[in-house]
Design an enzyme around this catalytic site. Structure first.
Site, PDB file in Angstrom:
ATOM      1  N   ASP A  67      -2.055  17.755   1.511  1.00  0.00           N
ATOM      2  CA  ASP A  67      -0.750  18.329   1.824  1.00  0.00           C
ATOM      3  C   ASP A  67       0.361  17.290   1.721  1.00  0.00           C
ATOM      4  OD1 ASP A  67      -1.682  20.941   2.364  1.00  0.00           O
ATOM      5  OD2 ASP A  67      -2.317  20.337   4.364  1.00  0.00           O
ATOM      6  N   GLY A  68       0.036  16.030   2.034  1.00  0.00           N
ATOM      7  CA  GLY A  68       1.033  14.969   1.951  1.00  0.00           C
ATOM      8  C   GLY A  68       1.479  14.716   0.518  1.00  0.00           C
ATOM      9  N   THR A  69       0.527  14.706  -0.407  1.00  0.00           N
ATOM     10  CA  THR A  69       0.863  14.508  -1.822  1.00  0.00           C
ATOM     11  C   THR A  69       1.706  15.661  -2.338  1.00  0.00           C
ATOM     12  OG1 THR A  69      -1.263  13.374  -2.111  1.00  0.00           O
ATOM     13  CG2 THR A  69      -0.078  14.010  -4.098  1.00  0.00           C
ATOM     14  N   GLU A 273       2.969  13.680   7.243  1.00  0.00           N
ATOM     15  CA  GLU A 273       3.445  12.348   6.883  1.00  0.00           C
ATOM     16  C   GLU A 273       4.584  11.953   7.827  1.00  0.00           C
ATOM     17  OE1 GLU A 273       2.106  10.555   4.176  1.00  0.00           O
ATOM     18  OE2 GLU A 273       0.638  12.177   4.148  1.00  0.00           O
TER      19      GLU A 273
END
Length: 304
Positions: A67-69, A273
């Protein structure tokens, strides 16, 4: 020939994407795409590469990672005049947003959703000068996701988050906040808060009755409990999506301002993040801002 820009985080999740990367690319090529593959090299690399894909006239941006990417790519796409469709191959530890989109956990099947699916416009969260795909949060445990190293996440998965959270139980402190939305103001001490547009958060909190394209986000706040037992009861209610608990404040809105009333700064997370430590935080919903590739025939949570 259609052009695809494929951004891959090779260390996301348990790095299983490495074993399937060839088959995934082959699926894209067979579907008629000219594929350019870029492996992320640093924390902000995905943002820059997403901008590159939009500005260079690619037809589709595909992200393989957690999900961060995906969130980083979203930062780049939202800053461009032309926002090309995004395809998502979930390869992280939790993959909350892929569940909301109805994308299979199996990465080969996820690739087929991209090649056989359709672009559907989805809402995007605005957070001060940045963006988020599914959650912005503050308070208890929100720092666990970015303080836990990628190697530990890869080895232990969800256990890494649970262990990290347990280590912080004794340090949970309430934060004096002012919450303003739709002409209303709430003040109080809160131990946790999240603004969401998703089916699940951290793979544990399940949300109900949400739409990904209605221009409205769900806001959940937890007031300071009187004691540890009450905190535990409220936590269980949250996990069960029972918003009737006396310590839970829940509402829906498209614009909310949350102000830190204490002298000490505290941090936020965006899509797991680090999200900064601003005193005044403006969160809004950009309705139907970015197209995501989803299944072509099945009914999804955001379809009316």
């Amino acid at each position: 020939m259609k052009k695809m820009y494929f951004i891959v985080n090779l260390v996301a999740g348990k790095a299983v994407i490495n074993k399937k990367l060839g088959k995934i690319v082959d699926e894209f090529v067979k579907a008629g795409y000219e594929v350019t593959v870029h492996t992320t090299q640093s924390g902000g690399d995905a943002v820059e590469q997403a901008v590159y894909a939009c500005e260079k006239g690619y037809d589709l941006l595909v992200v393989a990672g957690g999900d961060g990417t995906l969130s980083q790519c979203l930062q780049g796409v939202m800053g461009c005049e032309k926002r090309i469709p995004i395809g998502y191959v979930p390869a992280g530890s939790t993959n909350d947003f892929s569940k909301s989109l109805g994308i299979p956990a199996d990465q080969i099947k996820a690739a087929k959703v991209i090649t056989h699916g359709k672009p559907v416009l989805c809402d995007v969260g605005g957070f001060n000068d940045g963006y988020f795909s599914y959650v912005a949060a503050f308070g208890a445990f929100t720092n666990i996701t970015y303080e836990t190293s990628q190697k530990v996440k890869n080895v232990f998965g969800h256990a890494a988050y649970i262990a990290g959270g347990a280590a912080h139980l004794g340090s949970i402190k309430a934060k004096p906040m002012r919450i303003e939305y739709d002409g209303r103001t709430i003040e109080g001490d809160f131990v946790y808060g999240m603004i969401t547009n998703t089916a699940s958060v951290a793979g544990m909190i399940n949300m109900k009755n949400f739409l990904l394209d209605d221009g409205i986000f769900e806001v959940t706040l937890i007031r300071k409990p009187k004691n540890a037992a009450e905190l535990g009861k409220t936590a269980v209610a949250l996990l069960r999506n029972d918003m009737t608990d006396k310590n839970i404040v829940f509402f829906r809105t498209n614009n909310v301002t949350i102000t830190n009333l204490s002298d000490k700064p505290f941090s936020w997370t965006r899509d797991g993040e680090y999200g900064g430590e601003e005193v005044v935080n403006h969160i809004c919903c950009h309705k139907k801002a970015v197209p995501f590739m989803v299944r072509g025939k099945s009914r999804l949570p955001f379809e009316k």
